[in-house]
Design an enzyme around this catalytic site. Sequence first.
Site, PDB file in Angstrom:
ATOM      1  N   TYR A   1     -13.332   6.831  -0.179  1.00  0.00           N
ATOM      2  CA  TYR A   1     -13.769   5.985  -1.285  1.00  0.00           C
ATOM      3  C   TYR A   1     -14.786   6.628  -2.235  1.00  0.00           C
ATOM      4  O   TYR A   1     -15.806   6.026  -2.577  1.00  0.00           O
ATOM      5  CB  TYR A   1     -14.305   4.655  -0.732  1.00  0.00           C
ATOM      6  CG  TYR A   1     -13.182   3.833  -0.144  1.00  0.00           C
ATOM      7  CD1 TYR A   1     -12.421   2.986  -0.935  1.00  0.00           C
ATOM      8  CD2 TYR A   1     -12.830   3.973   1.198  1.00  0.00           C
ATOM      9  CE1 TYR A   1     -11.370   2.263  -0.399  1.00  0.00           C
ATOM     10  CE2 TYR A   1     -11.766   3.252   1.744  1.00  0.00           C
ATOM     11  CZ  TYR A   1     -11.043   2.399   0.930  1.00  0.00           C
ATOM     12  OH  TYR A   1      -9.989   1.701   1.444  1.00  0.00           O
TER      13      TYR A   1
ATOM     14  N   CYS B   1       0.852  -1.187   0.000  1.00  0.00           N
ATOM     15  CA  CYS B   1       0.000   0.000   0.000  1.00  0.00           C
ATOM     16  C   CYS B   1       0.890   1.240   0.000  1.00  0.00           C
ATOM     17  O   CYS B   1       1.470   1.596   1.034  1.00  0.00           O
ATOM     18  CB  CYS B   1      -0.925  -0.005   1.210  1.00  0.00           C
ATOM     19  SG  CYS B   1      -1.904   1.505   1.335  1.00  0.00           S
TER      20      CYS B   1
ATOM     21  N   HIS C   1      -7.851   5.159  -1.858  1.00  0.00           N
ATOM     22  CA  HIS C   1      -8.465   6.471  -1.545  1.00  0.00           C
ATOM     23  C   HIS C   1      -8.337   7.502  -2.669  1.00  0.00           C
ATOM     24  O   HIS C   1      -7.243   7.785  -3.136  1.00  0.00           O
ATOM     25  CB  HIS C   1      -7.806   7.093  -0.313  1.00  0.00           C
ATOM     26  CG  HIS C   1      -7.827   6.194   0.871  1.00  0.00           C
ATOM     27  ND1 HIS C   1      -7.213   6.533   2.044  1.00  0.00           N
ATOM     28  CD2 HIS C   1      -8.385   4.976   1.078  1.00  0.00           C
ATOM     29  CE1 HIS C   1      -7.398   5.562   2.912  1.00  0.00           C
ATOM     30  NE2 HIS C   1      -8.095   4.601   2.351  1.00  0.00           N
TER      31      HIS C   1
HETATM   32  C1  DNO Z   1      -8.488   1.904   4.562  1.00  0.00           C
HETATM   33  C2  DNO Z   1      -7.910   0.599   4.220  1.00  0.00           C
HETATM   34  C3  DNO Z   1      -7.684  -0.299   5.414  1.00  0.00           C
HETATM   35  C4  DNO Z   1      -7.334  -1.700   4.960  1.00  0.00           C
HETATM   36  C5  DNO Z   1      -7.093  -2.665   6.072  1.00  0.00           C
HETATM   37  C6  DNO Z   1      -6.637  -3.991   5.540  1.00  0.00           C
HETATM   38  O1  DNO Z   1      -8.977   2.576   3.704  1.00  0.00           O
HETATM   39  O2  DNO Z   1      -6.767   0.716   3.469  1.00  0.00           O
HETATM   40  O3  DNO Z   1      -8.833  -0.324   6.187  1.00  0.00           O
HETATM   41  O4  DNO Z   1      -8.394  -2.214   4.230  1.00  0.00           O
HETATM   42  O5  DNO Z   1      -6.178  -2.187   6.955  1.00  0.00           O
HETATM   43  O6  DNO Z   1      -6.741  -4.963   6.503  1.00  0.00           O
END
Ligand code: DNO
Length: 404
Positions: A377, A280, A361
């Site tokens: 989102y 990420c 996001h």
């Molecule tokens: C938020 C997301 C997190 C992600 C979790 C994965 O927008 O990136 O909530 O889904 O941490 O477990």
Amino acid sequence: MALEKTWRWFGQKDSVTLSELKQIGVEGVVTALHSIPAGDLWPLEEILQVKKEIEQYGMRWSVVESLPVSEGIKSCSPERRRLIADYIASLRNLAEAGIDTVCYNFMPVLDWARTDLHYKNKQGGESMLFDYPTFAAFDLFLLKREGSEKDYPESIIEKAKQIYAAFTPAQREELAYNIIVVTQAFIHGVLGEDSHNYIERFRAYLNTYSVINRDKLRENLVRFLEDVIPVAEDVGINLCIHPDDPPFPLLGLPRIASTQEDFRWILRQIDSPTNGITFCTGSLSGGSDNDLVAMAKEFAPRIHFVHLRNTTHIENRSFFESGHLTGSVDMFAIVKILLEEQLRRKKEGRKDWRMPFRPDHGIRILDDFTREANPGYPLIGRLKGLAEMDGLQTGIERMLKREG
Ligand code: DNO
């Protein structure tokens, strides 16, 4: 070829429909059984039902995000045995339904943290801000966490005091509510959607960790991996841990998935391709010391799922979410590494060559102001991100082909 284009969809409650996702060229859906409380078993019939809905539109259920690791597993409570048994049973059910990638995180109590969900950018769009002194104000003066003053330098405490003093009671309430409930509820937060007495209940969760330091949390993660990885290997599911967001300690809680060293350590504990990472770029780039290009290079073979987004640093650990291509992340270099990895997987005949990515996001723009969405989102903002990431990949792939 390109990384598989996926999209996070929150099920029937989502204001974006599956047929709309199909229109925008999404190939795979990222979702979870959102109505099932964290820790409960995912029944096969419900999994199959969601899968069927997705497949009706010619897409696949590419990734489960997330099969939540409940607090009882993270903190190793007496309930752990039952929780692990259910986690394993859920994994087996997912595999039986043909799902091959499962994302999870190992952040205690709080999944992610932002202090402003409506941060206006210069163009009039809205994104999210993590302001460190404001977060400190929440910790010091709203939560009044024991020992919190030891966690911040004097200069941050001073700023936090000023911020808190200038806030109206409604703003103070909103800050706490956003951090504890709004940003958490839709992703299996510890309190779920029940906001009754939320500060008190949140404090109780934090207290559980007063006896769990970083080493202990690492030990609990390894126990979890030792229990689930052999099953995942057996049934053909890749597990991928999501980084801490932001990737530094908050509220005195231990953090174990924040840095290059952390991930190296996690991957080494069980050296199996099944034990992988959700790369990420947004979360990782929240830590200004993280070298994302180096991380992508080192961990490429173990990256099972990719979240692409960007952040711009302000100062003192503060940052805001910027456009997918603008910010501190060298998106070109990272996407190139991922595409090269994909080519390698294809050549090696690995069956996990799709490497699903989703535009994470987005910035709220245009019609996003009229359509309901969970924080982070919005439809159009993410669609813009998807288009940008798509274009970037087309360019890089052409370049790689030319280079032979
Ligand atoms: C938020 C997301 C997190 C992600 C979790 C994965 O927008 O990136 O909530 O889904 O941490 O477990």
